[in-house]
Scaffold this motif. Structure first.
Motif, short mmCIF file in Angstrom:
data_model
loop_
_atom_site.label_atom_id
_atom_site.label_comp_id
_atom_site.label_asym_id
_atom_site.label_seq_id
_atom_site.Cartn_x
_atom_site.Cartn_y
_atom_site.Cartn_z
N GLY A 3 0.91 -1.20 0.03
CA GLY A 3 0.15 -0.06 0.08
C GLY A 3 0.81 1.22 -0.10
N GLY A 4 0.20 2.49 0.34
CA GLY A 4 1.16 3.51 0.56
C GLY A 4 1.28 4.31 -0.96
N ASP A 5 0.56 3.83 -1.99
CA ASP A 5 0.92 4.36 -3.30
C ASP A 5 -0.36 4.64 -4.09
OD1 ASP A 5 1.82 5.43 -5.60
OD2 ASP A 5 3.43 3.89 -5.80
N ALA A 6 -1.15 5.67 -3.75
CA ALA A 6 -2.67 5.79 -4.32
C ALA A 6 -2.22 5.90 -5.94
CB ALA A 6 -3.14 6.85 -3.82
N GLN A 7 -1.52 6.59 -6.47
CA GLN A 7 -1.30 6.69 -7.74
C GLN A 7 -0.95 5.38 -8.52
OE1 GLN A 7 -2.36 9.28 -9.50
NE2 GLN A 7 -2.77 9.84 -7.46
N LYS A 8 -0.31 4.57 -7.94
CA LYS A 8 -0.09 3.44 -8.72
C LYS A 8 -1.44 2.50 -8.66
CE LYS A 8 2.29 -0.66 -6.83
NZ LYS A 8 3.04 -1.07 -6.01
N VAL A 9 -2.10 2.33 -7.53
CA VAL A 9 -3.62 1.83 -7.78
C VAL A 9 -4.45 2.39 -8.64
CG1 VAL A 9 -5.55 1.28 -6.18
CG2 VAL A 9 -3.14 1.14 -5.30
N LEU A 10 -4.41 3.78 -8.75
CA LEU A 10 -5.28 4.54 -9.67
C LEU A 10 -4.83 4.63 -11.10
CD1 LEU A 10 -5.90 7.47 -7.27
CD2 LEU A 10 -7.78 5.83 -7.91
N ALA A 11 -3.45 4.02 -11.37
CA ALA A 11 -3.07 4.32 -12.72
C ALA A 11 -4.05 3.92 -14.01
CB ALA A 11 -1.82 3.67 -12.61
N ASN A 12 -4.66 2.74 -13.62
CA ASN A 12 -5.37 2.29 -14.74
C ASN A 12 -6.69 2.45 -14.79
OD1 ASN A 12 -3.50 0.71 -15.90
ND2 ASN A 12 -3.73 -0.79 -14.39
N ALA A 13 -7.25 3.58 -13.76
CA ALA A 13 -8.64 4.02 -13.42
C ALA A 13 -9.10 4.67 -14.76
CB ALA A 13 -8.84 4.55 -12.32
N PRO A 14 -10.24 4.46 -15.56
CA PRO A 14 -10.54 5.47 -16.52
C PRO A 14 -10.90 7.05 -16.20
CG PRO A 14 -11.85 3.52 -16.34
CD PRO A 14 -11.10 3.45 -15.35
#
Lengths: 98, 484
Positions: free
Chosen positions: A70-81
């Motif tokens: 965890g700790g990396d919101a940008q990585k998690v959101l990277a594929n979000a439309p």
């Protein structure tokens, strides 16, 4: 046991799969072939046989209760439309979870 | 007492079962190493497992498993040596996997029973059906945009224990008492913080009604019941609704309803019945969970004293009433405070002071917790000791307590400083009595003439002259002798 078209339609809807009438017509016999094969398996007497979870005789591995991810919101959101302020953005949902 | 609701066709009984979702206290999630802190920045505590990226494997958290076993033992329930994680399939944007990993046919904890304490001072046993482990979902925010919802996955994958009760609950009061007791047990065990405001404990209430002696009626499942008050209100709303439907010739529909605290009503959440078809099947990513007897025994040996054990000990060892014991055990810190205060003192007297004076004062003082009390447990103990050995009267003790609460000083110091020591010296009391008799010849004559009621007047005068410090028993005795 065989699968009728209505049941197939219901399962498709529950799985959020869009199926046309023609496709349902085509799939139902195919699914029934699989169902019949599984039916055949149930002829085997399995009384007093424990369910087999794996064939390698391994145990479920557990992990320590430590923060390692965890700790990396940008990585998690990277594929979000679509995203905003760290949130995923989706079409508005009115019905609640179940 | 049986709780019955009067309808037009007779009395109705209410049958309630509850499902409590309790977030497990753990550093990391059930199947991933992401953190679980409340109120973090959106999506800052999400691993790719929690976001359900393809190919990720869930790996169970051993501490969470231990917490579930501990809770099961605290609920006097059977721990299952083998349990199985299954997939519960449904679609919702805050559930990225498209299924929730839960336990269905084989939960980690089986049947048990707990005792609930009712407002009338009685107790009742409520059966526990099961406790199983499952993943929490993320959170959707619906009010930030007219046509979009925002999704935060920080809560996604946090470990939940779902505790299911038998339909043994028969009134709103019992439902509230049940939820309070579950929360108390979880807090004693430190397996869930029980904060309903933050959603770390949530309740679904299954409600049905029937005529006494009839079969169980059709139930509605009420979700979003997130405070003790809401439990009471949701039941108070839902029961008459169901009775009205049946008495009007209709049928209660088995459905999920949402409690709306703003509108004070329950309303139907789903129209399609098939939405409830979760198609559970064993999660192929997870082998069955095995728990050894040694592990269970180890956790059992380390269990703290549980609320009900403490309650019965307080009643047995200290002679407290069920009510007093129930009040004192409601919080672990409160029970601890009482035990420290009562150490070496009159326990019943100490219980009275803690419950009536201290808790009362804390309540009036911004509803402070006992851990924030300006009066230490040792000082309350010292105060009751001063009462017990007749250094001060109970009445003076209230003044001393008020001063202790204000200043945090030791009771003995306050008594010394203000000269509040009780006068037990008969000579000194007699002098005061003589003065009072000399000052009130008319009343003395009236008393001697048969107006017995005037005795109280003399006691009052003597106490007033002594500034409340005269020992009341001694005053009574000496006055009687002087006036006869």
């Amino acid at each position: 046991m065989s699968l009728d078209k209505e049941t197939a339609r219901k399962v498709a809807r529950l799985s959020h799969l869009e199926m046309s009438e023609e496709e349902l017509e085509r799939r139902v016999p195919q699914l029934n072939t699989i169902m019949n094969w599984i039916e055949q398996l149930s002829e085997v007497d399995t009384d007093n046989v424990e369910p087999l979870a794996n064939v390698a005789n391994i145990e479920l591995q557990l992990r320590k209760d430590e923060i390692t991810d965890g700790g990396d919101a940008q990585k998690v959101l990277a594929n979000a439309p679509e995203e905003t302020q760290g949130f995923f953005v989706v079409p508005k949902i009115v019905e609640q979870e179940g | 007492m049986t709780y019955l609701i009067k309808g037009e066709t007779g009395d109705w009984e209410v049958v309630i079962g509850m499902e409590v979702h309790a977030q497990v206290i753990a550093n990391s999630k059930l199947f991933s190493g992401a953190a679980t802190n409340f109120g973090a920045e959106p999506n800052s505590q999400v691993s790719i497992v929690d976001a359900a990226m393809p190919g990720m494997l869930p790996v169970p958290n051993e501490h969470v498993v231990a917490q579930a076993i501990k809770t099961g033992l605290g609920l006097n329930s059977k721990i299952n040596h083998t349990s199985v994680f299954e997939r519960k399939n449904y679609f919702y944007p805050d559930l990225p996997q498209g299924y929730q990993i839960s336990q269905f046919e084989h939960p980690i904890v089986g049947e048990g029973v707990i005792e609930i304490d009712l407002p009338d001072g009685s107790t009742k046993e409520i059966g526990i059906t099961r406790l199983h482990l499952e993943q929490d979902a993320g959170k959707s925010v619906h009010d930030q945009h007219p046509s979009k919802s925002f999704v935060d996955l920080n809560r996604s994958g946090c470990a939940l224990m779902e505790i299911v009760s038998e339909p043994d609950i028969r009134s709103p009061e019992e439902a509230v008492a049940y939820l309070s007791k579950i929360r108390m047990i979880l807090r004693y065990l430190e397996t869930c913080d029980g904060n309903m405001d933050e959603g770390s404990m949530r309740a679904d209430v299954n409600i049905s009604v029937r005529k006494l002696g009839d079969e169980l009626g059709t139930r509605a499942e009420i979700k979003n019941v997130n405070s003790l008050k809401a439990v009471q209100q949701a039941i108070d709303y839902e029961v008459p609704r169901q009775i009205e439907i049946i008495e009007d010739g209709g049928k209660v529909v088995q459905e999920t309803r949402l409690w709306d605290p703003a509108k004070n009503e329950t309303r139907s959440m789903r129209s399609k019945e098939e939405a409830q078809d979760y198609r559970y099947f064993p999660d192929p990513d997870l082998l069955p969970l095995h728990v050894s007897q040694e592990q269970i025994d180890e956790i059992k040996a380390a269990l703290p004293e549980l609320p009900d054990q403490k309650k019965h000990r307080f009643m047995g060892a200290f002679g407290l009433s069920l009510y007093d014991a129930s009040v004192l055990i409601a919080e672990r810190e409160r029970a601890q405070y009482f035990e420290t205060a009562a150490n070496g003192n009159d326990a019943k007297l100490t219980a009275n002071w803690v419950i009536n004076e201290l808790l009362g004062a804390l309540n009036k003082d911004e509803n402070k917790a006992i851990t924030q009390s300006p009066v230490s447990a040792e000082h309350i103990g010292a105060l009751t000791a001063l009462i017990s050995d007749n250094t001060i009267s109970g009445k003076i003790a209230k003044d001393v307590f008020a001063e202790m609460y204000k200043t945090g000083k030791k009771p003995a110091d306050i008594v010394e400083e203000k000269g509040l020591k009780q006068v037990t010296d008969t000579g000194a009391i007699e002098t005061i009595i003589d003065e009072v008799i000399a000052e009130n010849p008319d009343n003395v004559a009236a008393y001697k003439g048969g107006k017995d009621k005037l005795f109280g007047f003399f006691v009052g005068q003597v106490m007033k002259k002594s500034q409340g410090k005269a020992n009341p028993a001694a005053v009574n005795e000496l006055l009687k002798a002087k006036l006869s």
